[in-house]
Write a protein that holds these residues in place. Structure first.
Motif, PDB file in Angstrom:
ATOM      1  N   PHE A 194      55.679  -7.628  -0.592  1.00 39.77           N
ATOM      2  CA  PHE A 194      56.410  -7.654  -1.731  1.00 39.77           C
ATOM      3  C   PHE A 194      57.241  -9.257  -1.585  1.00 39.77           C
ATOM      4  CE2 PHE A 194      55.697  -3.043  -1.597  1.00 39.77           C
ATOM      5  CZ  PHE A 194      55.628  -2.884  -3.140  1.00 39.77           C
ATOM      6  N   LEU A 195      57.579  -9.479  -0.641  1.00 39.05           N
ATOM      7  CA  LEU A 195      58.651 -10.649  -0.516  1.00 39.05           C
ATOM      8  C   LEU A 195      57.837 -12.172  -0.619  1.00 39.05           C
ATOM      9  CD1 LEU A 195      61.541 -11.410  -0.387  1.00 39.05           C
ATOM     10  CD2 LEU A 195      61.176 -11.500   2.287  1.00 39.05           C
ATOM     11  N   PRO A 196      56.754 -12.276   0.054  1.00 39.79           N
ATOM     12  CA  PRO A 196      56.026 -13.556  -0.220  1.00 39.79           C
ATOM     13  C   PRO A 196      55.670 -14.018  -1.630  1.00 39.79           C
ATOM     14  CG  PRO A 196      55.439 -12.590   1.741  1.00 39.79           C
ATOM     15  CD  PRO A 196      56.253 -11.378   1.049  1.00 39.79           C
ATOM     16  N   PRO A 197      55.034 -13.016  -2.422  1.00 40.22           N
ATOM     17  CA  PRO A 197      54.650 -13.418  -3.812  1.00 40.22           C
ATOM     18  C   PRO A 197      55.789 -13.742  -4.674  1.00 40.22           C
ATOM     19  CG  PRO A 197      53.966 -11.290  -3.350  1.00 40.22           C
ATOM     20  CD  PRO A 197      54.521 -11.788  -1.928  1.00 40.22           C
ATOM     21  N   LEU A 198      56.887 -12.739  -4.595  1.00 41.81           N
ATOM     22  CA  LEU A 198      58.096 -12.971  -5.218  1.00 41.81           C
ATOM     23  C   LEU A 198      58.878 -14.058  -5.033  1.00 41.81           C
ATOM     24  CD1 LEU A 198      59.307  -9.053  -5.118  1.00 41.81           C
ATOM     25  CD2 LEU A 198      58.223 -10.115  -7.181  1.00 41.81           C
ATOM     26  N   LEU A 199      58.898 -14.486  -3.775  1.00 41.36           N
ATOM     27  CA  LEU A 199      59.616 -15.731  -3.499  1.00 41.36           C
ATOM     28  C   LEU A 199      58.841 -16.772  -4.087  1.00 41.36           C
ATOM     29  CD1 LEU A 199      60.723 -15.240  -0.025  1.00 41.36           C
ATOM     30  CD2 LEU A 199      62.329 -15.577  -2.194  1.00 41.36           C
ATOM     31  N   TYR A 200      57.427 -16.873  -3.788  1.00 43.40           N
ATOM     32  CA  TYR A 200      56.465 -17.934  -4.181  1.00 43.40           C
ATOM     33  C   TYR A 200      56.712 -18.224  -5.902  1.00 43.40           C
ATOM     34  CZ  TYR A 200      52.321 -20.601  -4.183  1.00 43.40           C
ATOM     35  OH  TYR A 200      51.105 -21.500  -4.176  1.00 43.40           O
ATOM     36  N   GLU A 201      56.595 -17.008  -6.600  1.00 41.89           N
ATOM     37  CA  GLU A 201      56.661 -17.316  -7.889  1.00 41.89           C
ATOM     38  C   GLU A 201      57.906 -17.707  -8.271  1.00 41.89           C
ATOM     39  OE1 GLU A 201      57.296 -16.120 -12.265  1.00 41.89           O
ATOM     40  OE2 GLU A 201      58.527 -15.511 -10.462  1.00 41.89           O
ATOM     41  N   ALA A 202      59.048 -17.503  -7.751  1.00 42.25           N
ATOM     42  CA  ALA A 202      60.454 -18.042  -8.051  1.00 42.25           C
ATOM     43  C   ALA A 202      60.247 -19.594  -7.730  1.00 42.25           C
ATOM     44  CB  ALA A 202      61.284 -17.533  -7.386  1.00 42.25           C
ATOM     45  N   ALA A 203      59.491 -19.973  -6.576  1.00 48.43           N
ATOM     46  CA  ALA A 203      59.694 -21.445  -6.215  1.00 48.43           C
ATOM     47  C   ALA A 203      58.871 -22.097  -7.407  1.00 48.43           C
ATOM     48  CB  ALA A 203      59.097 -21.730  -4.992  1.00 48.43           C
ATOM     49  N   ILE A 230      47.241 -16.742  -4.813  1.00 51.16           N
ATOM     50  CA  ILE A 230      47.748 -15.594  -4.333  1.00 51.16           C
ATOM     51  C   ILE A 230      47.749 -15.386  -2.817  1.00 51.16           C
ATOM     52  CG2 ILE A 230      47.188 -12.930  -4.388  1.00 51.16           C
ATOM     53  CD1 ILE A 230      46.303 -13.178  -7.252  1.00 51.16           C
ATOM     54  N   VAL A 231      46.664 -15.998  -2.175  1.00 49.72           N
ATOM     55  CA  VAL A 231      46.794 -15.889  -0.916  1.00 49.72           C
ATOM     56  C   VAL A 231      47.848 -16.945  -0.226  1.00 49.72           C
ATOM     57  CG1 VAL A 231      45.102 -16.512   0.789  1.00 49.72           C
ATOM     58  CG2 VAL A 231      44.223 -15.245  -0.736  1.00 49.72           C
ATOM     59  N   ALA A 232      48.172 -17.887  -0.811  1.00 53.90           N
ATOM     60  CA  ALA A 232      48.861 -19.033  -0.115  1.00 53.90           C
ATOM     61  C   ALA A 232      50.269 -18.341   0.364  1.00 53.90           C
ATOM     62  CB  ALA A 232      49.016 -20.145  -1.330  1.00 53.90           C
ATOM     63  N   PRO A 233      50.859 -17.487  -0.426  1.00 54.18           N
ATOM     64  CA  PRO A 233      52.323 -17.245  -0.065  1.00 54.18           C
ATOM     65  C   PRO A 233      52.151 -16.315   1.360  1.00 54.18           C
ATOM     66  CG  PRO A 233      51.775 -16.399  -2.113  1.00 54.18           C
ATOM     67  CD  PRO A 233      50.792 -17.304  -1.775  1.00 54.18           C
ATOM     68  N   TYR A 234      51.073 -15.682   1.304  1.00 54.89           N
ATOM     69  CA  TYR A 234      51.026 -14.741   2.556  1.00 54.89           C
ATOM     70  C   TYR A 234      50.622 -15.629   3.988  1.00 54.89           C
ATOM     71  CZ  TYR A 234      50.996 -11.179  -0.674  1.00 54.89           C
ATOM     72  OH  TYR A 234      51.206  -9.984  -1.737  1.00 54.89           O
ATOM     73  N   ILE A 235      49.860 -16.534   3.626  1.00 49.30           N
ATOM     74  CA  ILE A 235      49.505 -17.525   4.977  1.00 49.30           C
ATOM     75  C   ILE A 235      50.663 -18.251   5.249  1.00 49.30           C
ATOM     76  CG2 ILE A 235      48.230 -19.441   5.556  1.00 49.30           C
ATOM     77  CD1 ILE A 235      46.435 -16.966   4.983  1.00 49.30           C
ATOM     78  N   MET A 236      51.681 -18.851   4.431  1.00 47.73           N
ATOM     79  CA  MET A 236      52.709 -19.284   4.908  1.00 47.73           C
ATOM     80  C   MET A 236      53.752 -18.223   5.375  1.00 47.73           C
ATOM     81  SD  MET A 236      53.644 -21.282   1.105  1.00 47.73           S
ATOM     82  CE  MET A 236      52.281 -22.446   0.567  1.00 47.73           C
ATOM     83  N   TYR A 237      53.924 -17.286   4.845  1.00 46.80           N
ATOM     84  CA  TYR A 237      54.788 -16.564   5.418  1.00 46.80           C
ATOM     85  C   TYR A 237      54.352 -15.948   6.887  1.00 46.80           C
ATOM     86  CZ  TYR A 237      58.080 -12.362   6.064  1.00 46.80           C
ATOM     87  OH  TYR A 237      58.754 -11.679   6.372  1.00 46.80           O
ATOM     88  N   VAL A 242      59.169 -20.844   0.328  1.00 53.21           N
ATOM     89  CA  VAL A 242      60.070 -21.435  -0.579  1.00 53.21           C
ATOM     90  C   VAL A 242      59.654 -23.147  -0.629  1.00 53.21           C
ATOM     91  CG1 VAL A 242      62.164 -22.368  -1.096  1.00 53.21           C
ATOM     92  CG2 VAL A 242      61.934 -19.873  -0.731  1.00 53.21           C
ATOM     93  N   SER A 243      59.535 -23.505   0.622  1.00 53.57           N
ATOM     94  CA  SER A 243      59.282 -24.847   0.711  1.00 53.57           C
ATOM     95  C   SER A 243      57.733 -25.309   0.173  1.00 53.57           C
ATOM     96  CB  SER A 243      59.369 -25.629   2.032  1.00 53.57           C
ATOM     97  OG  SER A 243      58.736 -24.755   3.229  1.00 53.57           O
ATOM     98  N   GLY A 244      56.894 -24.551   0.633  1.00 53.89           N
ATOM     99  CA  GLY A 244      55.501 -24.555   0.371  1.00 53.89           C
ATOM    100  C   GLY A 244      55.249 -24.207  -1.138  1.00 53.89           C
ATOM    101  N   GLY A 245      56.046 -23.359  -1.679  1.00 52.53           N
ATOM    102  CA  GLY A 245      55.682 -23.157  -3.247  1.00 52.53           C
ATOM    103  C   GLY A 245      56.646 -24.314  -3.952  1.00 52.53           C
TER     104      GLY A 245
END
Length: 524
Positions: free
Chosen positions: A60-69, A220-227, A242-245
């Motif tokens: 849940f956390l990576p996509p929600l943070l990524y969308e906010a960024a 969609i894959v990007a935030p999971y790889i970053m995290y 956050v920084s990658g987003g």
């Protein structure tokens, strides 16, 4: 898992219905979802939901943070960086410290390390709750930017505190210089890994022959790889996302086509909509399991401790808000600050009251191990879980329900915006048309003479530039135009039915154009 699949499908339908009800009643939907989860959890025969913290942190956390960024303004984030970092790091730490001392003094069996652990868990306000409430009320841009920026970073600060507190509880000691080095790596390493992974994904988008579907899948894959990459390196996965987003968001027009941007926006809106709904209803469903683990501590005593911690959090955030203002007014005499004007008492009060807690706090509490390394039970784990749950519930009900009324009562004005958004929007529209018209006439004069379509486009821009400054499209005009578009849509559907030899794909293309035109006017 499969036997509970119909239950999860029913949950999704319930979430949609409750969010519709919340929008109708002008209530923040997290409040209704948690209350619904509470009610559903006590229905006989309903499966007891066990929330795995890894599910929240990883799924849940990576996509929600990524969308906010992707949606936040980097310009505003940089402008208010000092205030945002104060709330996201300094105030989160001070809040955790305050909870530690209060818990150590008032709750039997709570050491300072356990109190600091509890403080780290409940210190970060929840971005989703505040965002859901701000849908119904208008805040000055300054306050909205500070709240959005804080929400991107405070989870990282909280999880860093959690990590150090767990070590202190397990070992019984706290080595400050080791903690300082670890903290520096978690921050710097997390940001660096996020930027590196973001850069790599930008190159993939730019140089591979991708289409809109592939671009969306990669996003969609990007935030999971970053995290995952950051967590494997023992740095902050939250800061990496956050920084990658932020990096990809500010370069989106360099590597994504317009089709990918439009379709991706719709996909991400739907994805985050259902993820937010699920996490809040899961909080309510978790209560039976949390309550059953209290053991020797009575419910009444646990509720009393929870109310005490909630009061510390609310009062501490309000005092911190005024403290940040006071520090800024003093600091402006020595350094350049974003805005040195005195904001009065209204702005800090609003920021102080937006302290609703959410799913990250619950997931952090659930991540506490059942046992210490020596095999003994982790001290006060069940009580920490219960206090966290009640803090989430109380802050959402108390602050979440009253925040819209407080904002309306204070009637804050935006001192940075002297004109309405419609006036600014109309001015930019005319300037954009004039800029495009000048470029067309200067660089393509021969094509303009030969091509009637280009001349029609030029006439359209000239007419747009000739509109008076106060020519704002009214709701009545939009209603009439939407009715005309709907009439065109019905005519196409009828034509498709009557002419059997007509290729339906052509009709669908025209219907799609009408849909795009209607969506464009919805944004005007």
């Amino acid at each position: 898992m499969l036997e509970n699949f119909p239950f999860f499908l029913a949950l999704v339908v319930i979430i949609v219905l409750l969010i519709m009800l919340a929008d109708k009643a002008k209530i923040a939907y997290p409040v209704l979802l948690i209350l619904a989860g509470l009610g559903i959890g006590f229905i006989p025969g309903v499966p007891i939901l066990h929330i795995e913290p890894e599910l929240i942190f990883l799924i849940f956390l990576p996509p929600l943070l990524y969308e906010a960024a992707w949606t936040i303004s980097w310009k505003e984030l940089w402008k208010w960086r000092r205030v945002i970092c104060s709330f996201a790091f300094v105030i989160v730490f001070l809040t955790a410290l305050s909870v530690a001392f209060v818990a150590n003094y008032f709750i039997p069996g709570f050491s300072l390390a356990l109190g600091f652990l509890l403080g780290g868990i409940v210190s970060p306000p929840d971005a989703v709750s505040a965002g859901a409430i701000m849908k119904f009320v208008r805040l000055p841009r300054t306050i909205a930017s500070i709240l959005e920026g804080e929400s991107l970073l405070n989870d990282a600060a909280s999880l860093i505190i959690l990590r150090f507190a767990l070590i202190a509880v397990a070992t019984g000691q706290f080595v400050w210089y080791a903690a300082a080095g670890s903290f520096a790596w978690m921050v710097i390493g997390g940001i660096a890994i996020g930027l590196i992974v973001g850069w790599l994904f930008m190159k993939l988008h730019k140089y591979l022959p991708t289409d809109a579907n592939m671009d969306i899948i990669l996003s969609i894959v990007a935030p999971y790889i970053m995290y995952i990459a950051a967590e494997k390196a023992h740095s902050s996965g939250v800061l990496a996302v956050v920084s990658g987003g932020l990096y990809l968001s500010n370069n989106r027009h360099l590597f994504l086509s317009s089709t990918s941007r439009v379709r991706g926006f719709n996909v991400w809106q739907s994805l985050c909509f259902i993820l937010n709904g699920l996490v809040f209803i899961m909080i309510g469903l978790a209560l039976p399991e949390i309550t059953s683990g209290l053991g020797e501590v009575s419910i009444s005593a646990a509720i009393g401790y929870s109310i005490l911690v909630t009061a510390v959090l609310i009062i501490g955030r309000i005092l911190s808000s005024y403290g940040v203002v006071a520090f800024t007014l003093i600091a402006k005499h020595f350094i350049t600050v974003a805005d040195g004007r005195n904001p009065g008492i209204k702005g800090p009060l609003i920021i102080g009251w937006t302290g609703m807690r959410g799913v990250v706090s619950l997931a952090a509490a659930l991540s506490i191990p059942l046992q210490l390394e020596d095999g003994s039970p982790f001290p006060q784990r069940n009580l920490i879980l219960f206090i966290t749950f009640v803090v989430i519930l109380l802050t959402l009900l108390l602050q979440g329900l009253t925040l819209p009324y407080l904002i309306r009562m204070l009637n804050l004005s935006d001192r940075d915006q002297t004109r309405s958004e419609d006036e600014i929007d109309n001015e930019i529209k005319q300037q954009l048309a004039q800029h495009a018209l000048t470029h067309l006439k200067t660089n393509y004069p021969e094509e303009l003479k030969r091509q009637p379509i280009l001349q029609q486009i030029a006439d359209k821009w000239e007419n747009s530039s000739a509109l008076p400054e106060n020519a704002i499209i009214s709701e009545e005009t939009k209603t009439v135009y939407r009715a005309i578009l709907n009439r065109q849509r019905l005519w196409l559907i009828q034509k498709n039915k009557e002419e059997q030899a007509l290729d339906e794909e052509i009709i669908r293309r025209h219907l799609h154009r009408i849909d795009m035109e209607e969506e464009k006017w919805r944004l005007i």
